[in-house]
Every structure is written in structure tokens, then in C-alpha cells.
Design an enzyme around this catalytic site. Structure first.
Site, PDB file in Angstrom:
ATOM      1  N   HIS A  84      37.269  45.865  40.068  1.00 12.59           N
ATOM      2  CA  HIS A  84      36.304  46.445  38.880  1.00 12.59           C
ATOM      3  C   HIS A  84      35.496  47.735  39.418  1.00 12.59           C
ATOM      4  O   HIS A  84      35.543  48.124  39.034  1.00 12.59           O
ATOM      5  CB  HIS A  84      35.497  45.701  38.729  1.00 12.59           C
ATOM      6  CG  HIS A  84      34.254  45.104  39.326  1.00 12.59           C
ATOM      7  ND1 HIS A  84      34.168  43.671  40.098  1.00 12.59           N
ATOM      8  CD2 HIS A  84      33.119  45.664  39.212  1.00 12.59           C
ATOM      9  CE1 HIS A  84      33.178  44.450  40.520  1.00 12.59           C
ATOM     10  NE2 HIS A  84      32.102  44.957  40.550  1.00 12.59           N
ATOM     11  N   ASP A 114      40.666  40.467  40.568  1.00 11.76           N
ATOM     12  CA  ASP A 114      39.592  40.589  40.593  1.00 11.76           C
ATOM     13  C   ASP A 114      38.935  41.389  41.828  1.00 11.76           C
ATOM     14  O   ASP A 114      37.802  41.452  43.082  1.00 11.76           O
ATOM     15  CB  ASP A 114      37.992  40.094  39.910  1.00 11.76           C
ATOM     16  CG  ASP A 114      37.158  41.881  40.122  1.00 11.76           C
ATOM     17  OD1 ASP A 114      37.661  42.428  40.113  1.00 11.76           O
ATOM     18  OD2 ASP A 114      35.868  41.736  39.600  1.00 11.76           O
ATOM     19  N   GLY A 193      25.697  47.457  43.436  1.00 15.45           N
ATOM     20  CA  GLY A 193      26.103  47.363  44.803  1.00 15.45           C
ATOM     21  C   GLY A 193      26.666  46.289  45.735  1.00 15.45           C
ATOM     22  O   GLY A 193      27.573  47.122  47.188  1.00 15.45           O
ATOM     23  N   ASN A 194      26.539  45.476  46.276  1.00 15.18           N
ATOM     24  CA  ASN A 194      27.076  44.571  46.399  1.00 15.18           C
ATOM     25  C   ASN A 194      28.007  43.858  46.254  1.00 15.18           C
ATOM     26  O   ASN A 194      29.082  43.317  46.987  1.00 15.18           O
ATOM     27  CB  ASN A 194      26.401  43.295  46.468  1.00 15.18           C
ATOM     28  CG  ASN A 194      24.923  42.935  47.703  1.00 15.18           C
ATOM     29  OD1 ASN A 194      23.870  43.296  46.792  1.00 15.18           O
ATOM     30  ND2 ASN A 194      25.259  42.907  49.194  1.00 15.18           N
ATOM     31  N   SER A 195      28.869  44.281  45.234  1.00 16.00           N
ATOM     32  CA  SER A 195      30.297  44.321  44.729  1.00 16.00           C
ATOM     33  C   SER A 195      31.466  44.338  45.797  1.00 16.00           C
ATOM     34  O   SER A 195      30.941  45.453  46.400  1.00 16.00           O
ATOM     35  CB  SER A 195      30.843  44.694  43.640  1.00 16.00           C
ATOM     36  OG  SER A 195      29.804  44.463  42.569  1.00 16.00           O
ATOM     37  N   GLY A 248      60.056  35.955  31.935  1.00 12.25           N
ATOM     38  CA  GLY A 248      60.914  36.693  31.220  1.00 12.25           C
ATOM     39  C   GLY A 248      60.011  37.187  29.845  1.00 12.25           C
ATOM     40  O   GLY A 248      60.622  37.670  28.955  1.00 12.25           O
TER      41      GLY A 248
END
Length: 344
Positions: A84, A114, A193-195, A248
Site C-alpha cells: 500500500h 500487502d 510512516g511505520n508501515s 483456470g
């Protein structure tokens, strides 16, 4: 009834031909260390990721920008972070622990897990150790390291918070409508911002990638366990994506707009597109435009639910799909693939 989940985002096969800091611990490395010792060990592997995105609409001329964190996983320049954080970006810059800024490029993304991998070219990179522990213990100490808020305006390097493992195996609904499974819940404080930054145990190994915070509670945040995604790193680097079984057909999460566009009778589930009549799903009777609403009688709401159900451990050799088509509801059987730990 499906329980609403918090959904605000803040913010590895063996040692593949790359180094990847594989966690084959020696007795010395297995010792628990003090928090300052762990921080000193892991901080040189934590980077800042600065992004510039694609404008949200044609009337907007300025691109959006953001920041997050990442983990160096190989000295050749591979960095693990959240999908993200880099989805839709036009360009990105990586801030190294030394203070140097260097351009990076996204080489792999998987929105169901993610996760994303960024490649940079820089000397003297220090990779982190990625844990392959089968399980954490509830109550054990963990440390979150990252670059929240305004990382370039602050001095002193990455921010550090500590807490405990509060729970395991949590499931959270993300803003993209998909479900993240088997998350680590912790009370270590995490901020925007820690992501993409690491959650570390007291042996100095990365046990999780920080990803989600619960905005409705105090001190509840979540991390993707590295043990669950470790085996997918090689596939992401070599192919740019996670390899999943090929039944498929192309599965797509049903949304209200998609249901309206296709005139679907179902308001949730997984829409089957491009069904190949020669492959398992087509042979079993699935057709393009059908909606899979349940797997082994468990309701499906999105692709995350579907793949989690497909790959979970089961003694059953076949799985039963409940299908809604224009002619009504039916059940079809598909062979169950061998479980691959970590695939949602």
C-alpha cells in the site's frame, strides 16, 4: 454476520540465491538481548521510503506524496516493505540509515499480502535477519522500528517503540477491501510512516512487518508475520508476484460498482472471469460471470478470503465452492492444492 474490522493503514523458500539474512541461528545469536542491543543491531537495516504518487483525478495536477519504512533483506539492494506504500507511485526515493538518499524501483508487489520489494543500488548495505519461527509467544517482548511522521525533519535515526505480543492469528479488513490474515497483534506504538518497518524480537530477528493500526482503540496495532511470507520472497523477486495455483480463471473481489457493472445477483464474493474450459474450474462447470460466494460453506467476501480458504490446511482432498450464476445457485468441486504456508 461478518464483524467489521479496523482498516486504517499506517503508513521468505529458503535462502534463495540471494543472501536474505536467513535466520539459521547459532547458540550465540539465539540469546535474548537487551532492547538497546537489539535496536543497535537492527537499526542499520531500516530505511525510509519517500514516494510520489499518481494524481487521483484528471483535474488534479499535483502528485500526492507519502513516506513509510522498509527493511533491507539482502546486501545487493533488495528492500521489503508494504504494497500500500508503493501502489500507484510514479517515483520513490530510499533514505538509508547513513542519511544518504538513493532512487529505488519497485520490482515486486502483492496486494493480497500487502507486500512489496524495492531494489536500490548502494554500497555497504546491512541486511536484517528474517525470522522463520513457527510461532511467537503471547506476552513476549517485541520492538517496532520505523520512520513515522516527518522522517527527514527529525534527527537521530529511526524511532523505536516496545511492547508485547498481545494476540496471534488476527484478521483485519484493509481499505482495499481485502482481508489480511494471521496477523500479529501488539501494543507497541505505531504511527503513520511505520508501515513497512520491522517488528523485532529480543534475539534481534524480524518477526513481522508493521502494517495496520486500530484507530478505534489504544495501543492496538498489527504486523504481517515474516514466517508466513518468508517462502514468497523468491517468487516475488524472480517473477514480480506471488505464485498461486492456477484453477483456470481470474478471481476478482465483488464490489458494489462491479456488481452494478456486470448485473450480478450477488453483492459479495469472488467473480470468476476468463474461465478456461480446459482447466480445473472450467472442467468442474464454472463459467465466466459466476460468483463464488462460499468455500466449504464458509462465506467469501473478497479474494483474500478465497485464497485463505484454498490454501488452509485440510484433510479434504477436494473443496466445495458455492456458486451463484444467472441460472441459480449450485455447488462445484475442485481439487485442493497442497497447502503453502503464508499464501492467503
Amino acid at each position: 454476520m461478518r464483524t467489521p474490522m479496523p482498516h486504517i493503514l499506517v503508513g521468505l523458500t529458503v535462502c534463495i540465491a540471494l543472501t536474505l539474512g536467513c535466520a539459521q541461528l547459532t547458540p550465540a545469536e539465539d540469546r535474548l538481548q537487551s532492547i538497546p542491543a537489539v535496536v543497535a543491531k537492527v537499526r542499520p537495516s531500516v530505511v525510509t521510503i519517500l514516494t510520489r504518487g499518481v494524481p487521483a483525478g484528471p483535474a488534479q495536477h499535483a502528485s500526492s506524496s507519502g513516506s513509510g519504512s522498509g527493511i533491507i533483506i539482502d546486501p545487493s539492494g533488495y528492500i521489503l516493505t508494504n504494497n500500500h506504500l508503493v501502489e500507484g507511485v510514479k517515483s520513490l526515493v530510499v533514505g538509508l540509515p547513513t542519511g544518504r538518499l538513493t532512487p529505488g524501483r519497485v520490482v515486486a508487489r502483492d496486494f493480497l499480502l500487502d507486500l512489496a520489494i524495492i531494489k536500490i543500488v548502494a554500497p555497504d548495505l546491512v541486511p536484517a535477519k528474517l525470522s522463520q519461527r513457527l510461532s511467537l509467544e503471547i506476552g513476549e517482548t517485541v520492538i517496532a522500528i520505523g520512520n513515522p511522521l516527518n522522517p527527514l525533519a527529525s534527527k537521530g535515526g529511526s524511532s523505536v517503540t516496545a511492547g508485547v505480543v498481545s494476540a496471534l492469528g488476527r484478521a483485519v479488513l484493509a481499505p482495499n477491501g481485502e482481508t489480511l490474515y494471521d496477523l500479529i497483534q501488539t501494543d507497541a506504538a505505531i504511527n503513520p510512516g511505520n508501515s513497512g518497518g520491522p517488528l523485532v524480537d529480543l534475539s534481534g530477528q524480524v518477526v513481522g512487518i508493521n502494517v495496520v493500526v486500530d484507530p478505534s482503540a489504544q495501543a492496538i496495532s498489527y504486523a504481517i508475520p515474516t514466517e508466513a511470507v518468508y517462502s514468497h520472497i523468491q517468487s516475488m523477486i524472480l517473477r514480480g508476484a506471488v505464485t498461486r495455483p492456477d484453477f483456470g480463471f481470474v478471481p476478482v473481489t465483488v464490489t458494489s460498482s462491479l456488481a452494478a457493472s456486470f448485473g450480478l445477483d450477488a453483492d459479495r464474493g469472488v467473480l470468476a472471469l476468463n474461465v478456461d474450459p480446459a482447466k480445473p474450474a472450467g472442467v468442474a462447470g464454472l463459467q465466466s460471470g459466476d460468483v463464488i460466494t462460499a468455500l466449504d460453506q464458509t462465506p467469501l467476501y473478497n479474494m483474500g478470503d478465497f485464497w485463505h480458504g484454498v490454501m488452509r490446511d485440510s484433510e479434504q482432498l477436494v473443496m466445495q465452492l458455492t456458486v451463484q450464476s444467472r441460472s441459480g445457485q449450485s455447488t462445484i468441486s475442485l481439487p485442493r492444492p497442497l497447502a503453502q504456508k503464508g499464501t492467503p
